[in-house]
Design a protein around this motif. Structure first.
Motif, PDB file in Angstrom:
ATOM      1  N   LEU A 204       0.821  -1.213   0.000  1.00  0.00           N
ATOM      2  CA  LEU A 204       0.000   0.000   0.000  1.00  0.00           C
ATOM      3  C   LEU A 204       0.854   1.263   0.000  1.00  0.00           C
ATOM      4  CD1 LEU A 204      -2.784  -1.008   2.558  1.00  0.00           C
ATOM      5  CD2 LEU A 204      -3.023  -0.789   0.080  1.00  0.00           C
ATOM      6  N   VAL A 209      -1.704   4.710  -5.913  1.00  0.00           N
ATOM      7  CA  VAL A 209      -3.155   4.528  -5.819  1.00  0.00           C
ATOM      8  C   VAL A 209      -3.813   5.854  -6.198  1.00  0.00           C
ATOM      9  CG1 VAL A 209      -5.024   3.941  -4.250  1.00  0.00           C
ATOM     10  CG2 VAL A 209      -2.800   2.881  -3.912  1.00  0.00           C
ATOM     11  N   SER A 228      -1.921   6.442   1.308  1.00  0.00           N
ATOM     12  CA  SER A 228      -1.760   5.032   1.655  1.00  0.00           C
ATOM     13  C   SER A 228      -0.523   4.774   2.501  1.00  0.00           C
ATOM     14  CB  SER A 228      -1.669   4.183   0.384  1.00  0.00           C
ATOM     15  OG  SER A 228      -0.477   4.476  -0.311  1.00  0.00           O
ATOM     16  N   MET A 395      -4.380  -3.608  -4.368  1.00  0.00           N
ATOM     17  CA  MET A 395      -4.592  -2.256  -4.845  1.00  0.00           C
ATOM     18  C   MET A 395      -6.026  -2.044  -5.332  1.00  0.00           C
ATOM     19  SD  MET A 395      -1.780  -1.463  -3.888  1.00  0.00           S
ATOM     20  CE  MET A 395      -2.350   0.219  -4.013  1.00  0.00           C
ATOM     21  N   HIS A 398      -7.992  -1.375  -2.262  1.00  0.00           N
ATOM     22  CA  HIS A 398      -7.093  -0.723  -1.307  1.00  0.00           C
ATOM     23  C   HIS A 398      -7.813  -0.093  -0.128  1.00  0.00           C
ATOM     24  CE1 HIS A 398      -8.209   2.657  -3.973  1.00  0.00           C
ATOM     25  NE2 HIS A 398      -7.992   3.422  -2.926  1.00  0.00           N
TER      26      HIS A 398
END
Length: 425
Positions: A204, A209, A228, A395, A398
């Protein structure tokens, strides 16, 4: 049959014979010289003596009828890592046969959040560990009285094992309370330096992201996403020791004329695809040697954020696989003539599914030498799984994993802040 039965009925004598053979031999010799029957001392006639002398030179030891201890350990075993493997290694050491319970997907969702790997994938990973004898799929998260009875009566389990870290149900109660109350619970030490929460945190924090980019090899790339990132989430606490490597190693080399099969790779985020390709490779010879590429080599050929797991973490995961006989920690990218000679390699193989496949690009072919020697073979990968495809699942969901990790990450930080020295494996 009569001799065996009579042997049992006079077990106190035969135990004495075993532990004091010279004393009892002397008594019998004296009795024979005096013309007395040896049956006076043992209840057995002289004709039976040759049978009894055959095994150990004097008399055989009474066979040990000790019951084999069966131990049970359950878990989610999601994102399999060397910590899981070491827990199962410790559990196996507490008995003779290890039965592993795989918690169902539904139970994981209800108690922890979404799993990364499917039941089929987790089953392949756990079954592929060298210390596991049996696996019970879809085991419950909580050891209920009904399930505990099933373990004791149907599966003949003697003890239920778990780590020393607390395992609490949503209502805050101990998931192993009943096993402890029954006096059939044993505890092992938590393996320092890794957890599934830690690995999810690394992914993460290192991968962009929500727009995750993929290169032409399907590798994850991009800049870390600020939201993240969890401070310290991707910092490894793993400190490798020679003792841990020895514990995971088979400790045996190949026989002089053995067919040594060599396969190399990153083996990052050890998954079901790795297990299956290693199994296929092992079936081609007598000894499977696995080369684990350095972090630098993996990064050069796959780009950032690879590798997610460090070299020694990846090496232990591979060593734990039952199909692997030996590993080269930090193997070179190219398979050289000297390397083939040094390790007496008979066959070099490479899977058809890989993150960065040089066989498809034709650039910097690391298998040029074994190909020229006629000892290279392209091996069909049984599963179409890669490290990136596993990371991509995290992801894609996430938000759910961020939520799941938030609570766990805090407990992890608290653990490391308050931990004290403990002995154990």
């Amino acid at each position: 049959m009569w001799v065996a039965m009579h042997y049992e009925s006079n077990s106190w004598i035969w135990e004495g014979v075993y532990y004091n053979p010279h004393l009892f031999g002397g008594l019998m010799l004296t009795a024979a010289l005096l013309g007395l029957s040896t049956s006076y001392f043992t209840g057995l006639g002289v004709p039976h003596l040759p049978f009894l002398w055959s095994d150990l030179g004097i008399f055989p030891k009474k066979k040990n009828g000790k019951k084999r201890i069966r131990v049970y350990m359950d878990g989610c075993f999601d994102l399999m890592h060397y910590g899981h493997a070491n827990a199962l290694r410790q559990a196996k050491a507490l008995g003779d046969e290890l039965v592993v319970g795989l918690v169902s997907d539904e139970e994981i969702i209800a108690n922890k959040g979404p799993p990364v790997l499917s039941m089929e994938e987790r089953l392949a990973l756990v079954s592929g560990l060298k210390w596991v004898d049996e696996v019970i799929a879809n085991a419950p998260y909580e050891i209920t009285e009904k399930f505990m009875d099933t373990l004791f009566n149907e599966h003949k389990i003697d003890y239920i094992i778990h780590g020393d870290d607390p395992c609490l149900l949503p209502d805050g109660t101990d998931a192993y309370a009943l096993a402890k109350k029954a006096g059939r619970y044993k505890q092992i030490k938590r393996t320092e330096g890794v957890s599934s929460t830690d690995i999810v945190g690394r992914i993460l924090s290192l991968v962009r992201v929500p727009e995750v980019s993929q290169d032409h090899n399907g590798s994850l790339g991009g800049e870390p996403h600020k939201e993240s990132q969890s401070k310290g989430a991707h910092v490894s606490h793993f400190l490798p020791t020679s003792r841990r490597i020895v514990q995971f190693s088979n400790g045996k080399g190949p026989a002089p004329n053995a067919c040594v099969v060599y396969i190399d790779g990153a083996f990052d985020l050890f998954h079901a695809g790795h297990v299956e390709i290693l199994k296929s490779a092992r079936q081609l010879g007598d000894f499977l040697l696995v080369g684990i590429h350095t972090d630098q080599i993996v990064s050069e050929h796959r780009g950032n954020p690879h590798p997610i797991m460090h070299l020694h973490e990846r090496s232990l995961s591979v060593l734990a696989c039952r199909y692997v006989d030996e590993v080269i920690i930090g193997a070179p990218w190219e398979v050289t003539t000297d390397m083939i000679t040094t390790f007496n390699i008979s066959l070099v193989v490479h899977g058809t599914v890989a993150e960065s496949n040089p066989l498809l690009t034709g650039e910097n072919d690391p298998y040029k030498v074994p190909k020229s020697m006629g000892i290279f073979r392209l091996l069909e990968s049984p599963k179409n799984i890669t490290t990136s495809s596993v990371a991509q699942r995290i992801m894609t969901n996430h938000e759910a994993f961020l939520k799941r990790n938030a609570k766990k990450a805090e407990s992890e930080k608290k653990y490391y802040a308050q931990k004290k020295y403990v002995s154990g494996d």
